[in-house]
Design an enzyme around this catalytic site. Structure first.
Site, PDB file in Angstrom:
ATOM      1  N   ASP A   1      -1.312   0.368  -7.057  1.00 15.29           N
ATOM      2  CA  ASP A   1      -0.366   1.422  -7.402  1.00 15.29           C
ATOM      3  C   ASP A   1      -0.371   1.751  -8.892  1.00 15.29           C
ATOM      4  O   ASP A   1       0.262   2.701  -9.324  1.00 15.29           O
ATOM      5  CB  ASP A   1       1.051   1.067  -6.948  1.00 15.29           C
ATOM      6  CG  ASP A   1       1.558  -0.245  -7.537  1.00 15.29           C
ATOM      7  OD1 ASP A   1       1.177  -0.593  -8.664  1.00 15.29           O
ATOM      8  OD2 ASP A   1       2.329  -0.929  -6.841  1.00 15.29           O
TER       9      ASP A   1
ATOM     10  N   HIS B   1       2.524  -2.292 -10.569  1.00 16.03           N
ATOM     11  CA  HIS B   1       2.790  -3.714 -10.336  1.00 16.03           C
ATOM     12  C   HIS B   1       1.581  -4.546 -10.767  1.00 16.03           C
ATOM     13  O   HIS B   1       0.456  -4.050 -10.813  1.00 16.03           O
ATOM     14  CB  HIS B   1       3.147  -3.941  -8.874  1.00 16.03           C
ATOM     15  CG  HIS B   1       4.375  -3.190  -8.465  1.00 16.03           C
ATOM     16  ND1 HIS B   1       4.323  -2.020  -7.750  1.00 16.03           N
ATOM     17  CD2 HIS B   1       5.683  -3.434  -8.705  1.00 16.03           C
ATOM     18  CE1 HIS B   1       5.552  -1.576  -7.559  1.00 16.03           C
ATOM     19  NE2 HIS B   1       6.400  -2.417  -8.129  1.00 16.03           N
TER      20      HIS B   1
ATOM     21  N   SER C   1      10.822  -4.075 -10.895  1.00 15.77           N
ATOM     22  CA  SER C   1       9.843  -4.837 -10.119  1.00 15.77           C
ATOM     23  C   SER C   1       8.779  -5.498 -10.986  1.00 15.77           C
ATOM     24  O   SER C   1       8.212  -6.525 -10.605  1.00 15.77           O
ATOM     25  CB  SER C   1       9.166  -3.927  -9.092  1.00 15.77           C
ATOM     26  OG  SER C   1       8.585  -2.803  -9.723  1.00 15.77           O
TER      27      SER C   1
END
Length: 610
Positions: free
Chosen positions: A583, A586, A461
């Site tokens: 988080d 990211h 990601s």
């Protein structure tokens, strides 16, 4: 005479309060709370959920068997009514409160919370998360009702199990045979978990599934047949009591060690581990419920009993509070005072729930609510409930969906230049102006657009985050990023799609390690796929316990192989909380630029030095 004897026997065998079980509940809920505060503090704290499952299976079966033996029947209506009064009011108040709080503080999340709220209300949260494939992406997302999956499993168990138990008691009759049937079913549940789970893959299906988690509760059921609390002797011989205390102490000691050392990424727990750990919990229960044991007295101390009695309230409220509080900070960089606030708010809300929702409704039922002005407590409770319920109804009806649509539509789970290039004609930067919105490109000889480079980038990601920006700097790059990708998944990908990059003139950038640990052998195998190319390993900054291990493996590989270079994103991002989303993994735009710059700096430096 017989009548007197029967009455005396029933009196001696009545269900007694077992403070030791509340003590075990206290340990379980504290483990869960610590785990959710910060996984690194207690990596196996999630096992507290299985402790609750075992206790539930044991206690419910004990109560049902007691009723059956003393009355000859099991009153299902009364049983279910008790469960409703005990569990549902507090859960509904939580769901309503969290849904309304989401609209106020996190309106962009209102659509997702609405879906989770519906699943929670109907006690199907676990299957909802399975159906929506909640795995990697969701584990970092704002999901304050996610913990209700375990309550959904318990409620499903409470609905179905008594019917099955009654059927078996009336048909099979012998306890030994009924116990054997439940043991076989528990083994089937275990087998399902083993068969469905796959090594190194996401385990949401087996972790959330009622069928695969049934094994744990059934072990508690079996113990209720073997060790019923209402048949235990109050004064066993000294040796037996000591044996009971020893196995309980040893069982608890090993269980606490598992709380400390087990990791939620461990494959072995899905291949019999949960069964063994739950089996170990049985020994703790055996000692905790014995009426004369010293271990039971120790577990039933006043503090543990106080926490244990409120364990349901604490479980309900801790996770939403942590979710809301931590959403405003970068994971892994949360100040200590935030954790203190988490704990204080959890205790306050749990106490309010316990005293003013759970206890009154359990004792009074629907009479706990009233619009009678002379019943002040009931009136206040009713008015407050209406005040939060009415707007929540509008939320669930979709009146505020417009606030959440944009985020839902903009979720990106992959970035692949092969797909993008089919449908997108990229603009050429002209005179420092870029039609995609980045005006840092230059057309002259000092341009930061590298048209001669044609690297392959494979990642997770984080690679998805930087895809567009990197492509603008290196228009001929091939980028393959996918949310949730683990390192081992890139090994077959290399064989299937990217064999041509195993060439001296090629550059291969690997950004993998965000989603879980891997072994040295797996890393070496992936590197060997590009043994002739220049390989660049991007290490990771992830607030998880495997961070240091994967980073060390990459550093060692860079030292071992001449064609491997380490891109130290961990060092580059140190102290830069502005690089990260809440988080802690990211990337915000500043982080995208920084990581892109770090990759280009290493590739350009090495390639131009040839």
């Amino acid at each position: 005479m017989n009548k007197h004897s029967n009455n005396s026997n029933q009196s001696n065998r009545r269900i007694r309060y077992m403070p030791g079980l509340d003590g075990l509940r206290a340990i379980a809920v504290m483990g869960i709370i610590i785990y959710h505060l910060n996984k690194l503090w207690l990596t196996g704290g999630f096992l507290g959920v299985d402790t609750f499952f075992v206790i539930s299976g044991y206690l419910i079966t004990s109560l049902l068997l007691y009723e059956y033996e003393n009355t000859g029947i099991i009153n299902l209506k009364r049983f279910w009514l008790r469960r409703i009064k005990r569990l549902i009011p507090a859960m509904l108040v939580l769901v309503v409160t969290v849904t309304l709080a989401t609209l106020i503080f996190k309106p962009e999340q209102v659509v997702s919370i609405k879906h989770d709220a519906f699943a929670a209300i109907f006690y199907v949260s676990n299957w909802w998360y399975i159906a929506t494939d909640v795995n990697y992406f969701e584990q970092f997302a704002f999901m304050p009702l996610k913990h209700l999956w375990s309550l959904a499993i318990e409620e499903q168990f409470y609905i179905i199990f008594p019917i099955v138990l009654i059927t078996l008691l009336l048909t099979v009759k012998k306890y030994r045979n009924v116990t054997l049937i439940f043991w076989v079913i528990s083994l089937i549940s275990l087998l399902l978990m083993v068969v469905i789970s796959q090594p190194h893959m996401q385990h949401s299906r087996v972790y959330f599934g009622t069928d695969t988690r049934l094994q744990t509760m059934l072990l508690g059921v079996i113990l209720a047949f073997v060790w019923p609390p209402f048949k235990l002797k109050h004064n066993p011989n000294h040796i037996l009591r000591n044996i009971i205390d020893v196995i309980g102490t040893m069982g608890l000691f090993v269980l606490l060690l598992l709380f400390i050392y087990v990791d939620d990424n461990s494959d072995w727990i899905y291949n019999g581990g949960f069964y063994l750990i739950s089996g170990l919990t049985l020994f703790v229960i055996i000692s905790a419920v014995h009426p004369s044991g010293y271990f039971a007295k120790l577990m039933g101390n006043a503090l543990f009993v106080c926490i244990g009695k409120r364990s349901y309230s604490l479980y309900l409220w801790h996770f939403p509070i942590i979710s809301f509080m931590h959403s405003y900070y970068v994971d892994g960089q949360i100040p200590i005072f935030v954790y203190v606030i988490d704990i204080v708010l959890t205790i306050v809300f749990a106490e309010i729930s316990y005293k003013f929702v759970e206890t009154p409704f359990r004792k009074q039922g629907i009479k706990a609510f009233s619009l009678n002005k002379y019943r002040k407590s009931a009136l206040i409770r009713t008015v407050l409930l209406l005040a939060i319920t009415i707007p929540t109804i509008f939320i669930l009806a979709g009146a505020f969906d417009r606030f959440g649509k944009e985020q839902i539509n903009n979720k990106s789970t992959s970035y692949n230049t092969e797909d993008i290039d089919k449908y997108l004609v990229r603009p050429i930067p002209v005179d420092n102006i870029n039609f995609l919105g980045n005006s840092n490109f230059k057309k002259d000889k000092d341009s930061d657009v590298y048209t001669d480079l044609k690297p392959l980038l494979i990642g997770d990601s984080v690679m998805v985050d930087i895809g567009d920006t990197f492509k603008m700097h290196v228009p001929n790059a091939t980028i393959d990023g996918k949310v949730g990708r683990n390192l081992y998944e890139a090994i077959p990908l290399s064989d299937d799609k990217y064999k041509a990059y195993n060439n001296k003139s090629k550059q291969v950038v690997l950004e993998l390690g965000t989603n879980g640990d891997f072994s040295k052998a797996q890393l070496e195998e992936l590197i060997s796929k590009y043994g002739k190319a220049n390989v660049y390993l991007i290490n990771t900054r992830v607030p998880r316990n495997y961070e240091s291990h994967v980073n060390q493996l990459m550093a060692d590989a860079a030292k071992k192989h001449d064609n491997v270079t380490l891109i130290d994103w961990y060092k580059r991002s140190e102290g830069h909380s502005e690089y990260f989303a809440p988080d802690g993994i990211h990337l915000e735009q500043s982080g995208v630029k920084a990581l892109t710059d770090e990759i280009l700096k290493h590739i350009a430096s090495k390639e131009t030095s040839k």
